[in-house]
Design a protein around this motif. Structure first.
Motif, PDB file in Angstrom:
ATOM      1  N   UNK A  17       0.962  -1.102  -0.131  1.00 39.61           N
ATOM      2  CA  UNK A  17       0.016   0.006   0.049  1.00 39.61           C
ATOM      3  C   UNK A  17       0.813   1.242   0.087  1.00 39.61           C
ATOM      4  N   UNK A  18       0.173   2.417  -0.527  1.00 43.63           N
ATOM      5  CA  UNK A  18       1.189   3.544  -0.315  1.00 43.63           C
ATOM      6  C   UNK A  18       1.533   4.030   0.834  1.00 43.63           C
ATOM      7  N   UNK A  19       2.863   4.506   0.866  1.00 53.59           N
ATOM      8  CA  UNK A  19       3.373   4.738   2.362  1.00 53.59           C
ATOM      9  C   UNK A  19       4.201   3.662   3.016  1.00 53.59           C
ATOM     10  N   UNK A  20       3.888   2.491   2.489  1.00 56.99           N
ATOM     11  CA  UNK A  20       4.868   1.150   2.989  1.00 56.99           C
ATOM     12  C   UNK A  20       6.244   1.108   2.544  1.00 56.99           C
ATOM     13  N   UNK A  21       7.109   0.488   3.274  1.00 51.60           N
ATOM     14  CA  UNK A  21       8.223   0.271   2.608  1.00 51.60           C
ATOM     15  C   UNK A  21       8.611  -1.117   2.009  1.00 51.60           C
ATOM     16  N   UNK A  22       8.925  -1.209   0.580  1.00 45.60           N
ATOM     17  CA  UNK A  22       9.221  -2.467  -0.002  1.00 45.60           C
ATOM     18  C   UNK A  22      10.399  -2.722   0.185  1.00 45.60           C
ATOM     19  N   UNK A  23      10.624  -3.903   0.821  1.00 46.71           N
ATOM     20  CA  UNK A  23      12.182  -4.300   1.458  1.00 46.71           C
ATOM     21  C   UNK A  23      12.334  -5.753   0.806  1.00 46.71           C
ATOM     22  N   UNK A  39      25.897  -1.413  -8.959  1.00 45.74           N
ATOM     23  CA  UNK A  39      24.421  -1.927  -8.968  1.00 45.74           C
ATOM     24  C   UNK A  39      23.440  -0.943  -8.644  1.00 45.74           C
ATOM     25  N   UNK A  40      22.395  -0.769  -9.615  1.00 40.40           N
ATOM     26  CA  UNK A  40      21.460   0.188  -9.436  1.00 40.40           C
ATOM     27  C   UNK A  40      20.128  -0.565  -9.605  1.00 40.40           C
ATOM     28  N   UNK A  41      19.254  -0.095  -8.491  1.00 37.42           N
ATOM     29  CA  UNK A  41      17.956  -0.536  -8.509  1.00 37.42           C
ATOM     30  C   UNK A  41      16.682   0.491  -9.002  1.00 37.42           C
ATOM     31  N   UNK A  42      15.743   0.030  -9.671  1.00 39.58           N
ATOM     32  CA  UNK A  42      14.994   1.022  -9.898  1.00 39.58           C
ATOM     33  C   UNK A  42      13.459   0.496  -9.744  1.00 39.58           C
ATOM     34  N   UNK A  43      12.687   1.646  -9.072  1.00 43.63           N
ATOM     35  CA  UNK A  43      11.385   1.143  -8.747  1.00 43.63           C
ATOM     36  C   UNK A  43      10.412   2.028  -9.733  1.00 43.63           C
ATOM     37  N   UNK A  44       9.519   1.306 -10.556  1.00 47.01           N
ATOM     38  CA  UNK A  44       8.846   2.455 -11.331  1.00 47.01           C
ATOM     39  C   UNK A  44       7.203   1.691 -11.568  1.00 47.01           C
ATOM     40  N   UNK A  85      32.463 -11.074  -4.622  1.00 54.75           N
ATOM     41  CA  UNK A  85      33.229 -12.498  -4.433  1.00 54.75           C
ATOM     42  C   UNK A  85      32.507 -13.501  -4.959  1.00 54.75           C
ATOM     43  N   UNK A  86      33.074 -14.517  -5.372  1.00 53.74           N
ATOM     44  CA  UNK A  86      32.494 -16.099  -5.549  1.00 53.74           C
ATOM     45  C   UNK A  86      31.633 -16.389  -4.737  1.00 53.74           C
ATOM     46  N   UNK A  87      30.520 -17.038  -5.309  1.00 49.97           N
ATOM     47  CA  UNK A  87      29.236 -17.483  -4.209  1.00 49.97           C
ATOM     48  C   UNK A  87      28.000 -16.681  -4.422  1.00 49.97           C
ATOM     49  N   UNK A  88      27.573 -16.887  -3.419  1.00 56.29           N
ATOM     50  CA  UNK A  88      26.159 -16.122  -3.254  1.00 56.29           C
ATOM     51  C   UNK A  88      26.158 -14.826  -2.358  1.00 56.29           C
ATOM     52  N   UNK A  89      25.878 -13.708  -3.119  1.00 59.94           N
ATOM     53  CA  UNK A  89      25.984 -12.380  -2.232  1.00 59.94           C
ATOM     54  C   UNK A  89      24.516 -11.859  -2.166  1.00 59.94           C
ATOM     55  N   UNK A  90      24.005 -11.416  -0.989  1.00 62.06           N
ATOM     56  CA  UNK A  90      22.852 -11.003  -0.879  1.00 62.06           C
ATOM     57  C   UNK A  90      22.865  -9.380  -0.409  1.00 62.06           C
ATOM     58  N   UNK A  91      22.296  -8.796  -1.181  1.00 66.62           N
ATOM     59  CA  UNK A  91      22.393  -7.218  -0.973  1.00 66.62           C
ATOM     60  C   UNK A  91      21.061  -6.642  -0.744  1.00 66.62           C
ATOM     61  N   UNK A  92      20.947  -6.170   0.489  1.00 62.71           N
ATOM     62  CA  UNK A  92      19.280  -5.666   1.059  1.00 62.71           C
ATOM     63  C   UNK A  92      18.974  -4.325   0.484  1.00 62.71           C
ATOM     64  N   UNK A  93      17.797  -4.137   0.497  1.00 64.87           N
ATOM     65  CA  UNK A  93      17.471  -2.914   0.039  1.00 64.87           C
ATOM     66  C   UNK A  93      16.074  -2.565   0.914  1.00 64.87           C
ATOM     67  N   UNK A  94      15.753  -1.321   0.854  1.00 66.00           N
ATOM     68  CA  UNK A  94      14.297  -0.786   1.348  1.00 66.00           C
ATOM     69  C   UNK A  94      13.964   0.325   0.404  1.00 66.00           C
ATOM     70  N   UNK A  95      12.852   0.716  -0.067  1.00 70.00           N
ATOM     71  CA  UNK A  95      12.414   1.722  -0.876  1.00 70.00           C
ATOM     72  C   UNK A  95      10.889   2.121  -0.386  1.00 70.00           C
ATOM     73  N   UNK A  96      10.709   3.224   0.014  1.00 70.81           N
ATOM     74  CA  UNK A  96       9.438   4.078   0.371  1.00 70.81           C
ATOM     75  C   UNK A  96       8.408   3.920  -1.075  1.00 70.81           C
ATOM     76  N   UNK A  97       7.279   3.430  -0.948  1.00 68.10           N
ATOM     77  CA  UNK A  97       6.370   3.556  -1.983  1.00 68.10           C
ATOM     78  C   UNK A  97       5.422   4.690  -1.926  1.00 68.10           C
ATOM     79  N   UNK A  98       6.046   5.759  -2.610  1.00 67.03           N
ATOM     80  CA  UNK A  98       5.276   6.994  -2.612  1.00 67.03           C
ATOM     81  C   UNK A  98       5.170   7.633  -4.012  1.00 67.03           C
TER      82      UNK A  98
END
Length: 300
Positions: A17-23, A39-44, A85-98
């Motif tokens: 919903x509008x105003x929530x954080x997309x994590x 690395x660039x993240x785009x929300x559209x 590095x080699x293997x699996x890497x997790x990069x966290x993100x948070x974006x406000x939905x506004x």
């Protein structure tokens, strides 16, 4: 060397919903160390409109295509240029939905139509040297409006007879005699509740072959060159098969499909409206249809 990108959201149903954080996290999997330029993240969120070729020529429909309407557009840099590095890497993100627009329609519900589509996506890109193509991935998420107070019910009842039906090319001379009563419990409907009612065949000169409940979307969109308005069927439910008993109520019940319905919407560039048809087909294939405009809301 094999490298892949994946976007995983923390919320399993991907509904926001509008105003929530997309994590979530961007997962990078590689069989060796990966050098990159960031690395660039785009929300559209975009509304895509299309003119029907029934109202304008095919050439005009493509040459005068309507520009998409941007509802939200946010870009963040997840990781600066460097090495993963080699293997699996997790990069966290948070974006406000506004919504970033102060003049546009604001955030609208996700909707998949024929001539109007409202879609929201996360897109991640790993920029690399000119010798390697950038890696891209995307993930769709869904937006719902906040629930509002339930609107008062607006029941509607009608009697369908040869006198109430608009005659076609053959007039009423060949129309069988019938008397049918239809009732919709409310033409103002909550999206997460079934649409209900009943129908009763009081009498009919010819046997009934089928009774069907049809949900129809009416999409209006346009640009400076003109507007088009088109009705298309979303779903059809047979509620009566064969010659139903006379003077007995046949219940009507329809669950509204997700994504193919949304709150009734009207903006300067497009409208999304909905109608309900009750269709009675007689054994001689004579068809009688009663139409009910309905208002869909995201309510409790």
């Amino acid at each position: 060397m094999t490298t892949s990108l994946t976007i995983n959201l923390k919320r399993v149903n991907k509904v926001y919903h509008e105003g929530e954080i997309i994590a979530g996290v961007v997962v990078v999997e590689s069989t060796s160390d990966v050098r990159h330029d960031g690395l660039v993240l785009v929300m559209e969120g975009v509304v895509n409109l299309q003119l029907s070729t029934k109202n304008v020529g095919i050439f005009e429909a493509f040459s005068n295509s309507i520009k998409p309407i941007t509802l939200v557009h946010t870009t963040i840099e997840l990781v600066p240029a460097g090495k993963i590095p080699v293997g699996t890497t997790e990069i966290p993100f948070e974006l406000p939905l506004r919504s970033r627009s102060t003049t546009g329609p604001g955030l609208l519900e996700t909707y998949h139509g024929v001539f109007v589509n409202v879609m929201y996506n996360l897109k991640c890109s790993m920029r690399r040297s000119f010798l390697n193509k950038p890696l891209n991935t995307s993930c769709q998420f869904f937006v719902q409006l906040q629930q509002q107070e339930a609107a008062p019910a607006k029941p509607v009842r009608c009697e369908v007879t040869p006198g109430s039906v608009r005659a076609g090319g053959g007039g009423r001379a060949h129309m069988p005699h019938f008397q049918i009563y239809a009732e919709i419990d409310s033409t103002v409907c909550a999206l997460d509740k079934p649409l209900t009612g009943k129908i009763r065949v009081e009498e009919s000169q010819v046997p009934v072959k089928s009774i069907e409940l049809q949900l129809v979307r009416v999409e209006t969109c346009g640009c400076a060159e003109g507007y088009s308005r088109d009705a298309t069927e979303i779903q059809n439910i047979q509620v009566g098969s064969g010659d139903v008993l006379r003077a007995r109520d046949v219940p009507l019940r329809m669950v509204l499909p997700r994504l193919f319905t949304c709150p009734t919407t009207a903006t300067g560039n497009f409208k999304i409206e909905f109608e309900l048809n009750i269709a009675i087909i007689f054994e001689d294939d004579y068809l009688v249809t009663e139409n009910f405009p309905i208002l869909l809301l995201r309510s409790r």
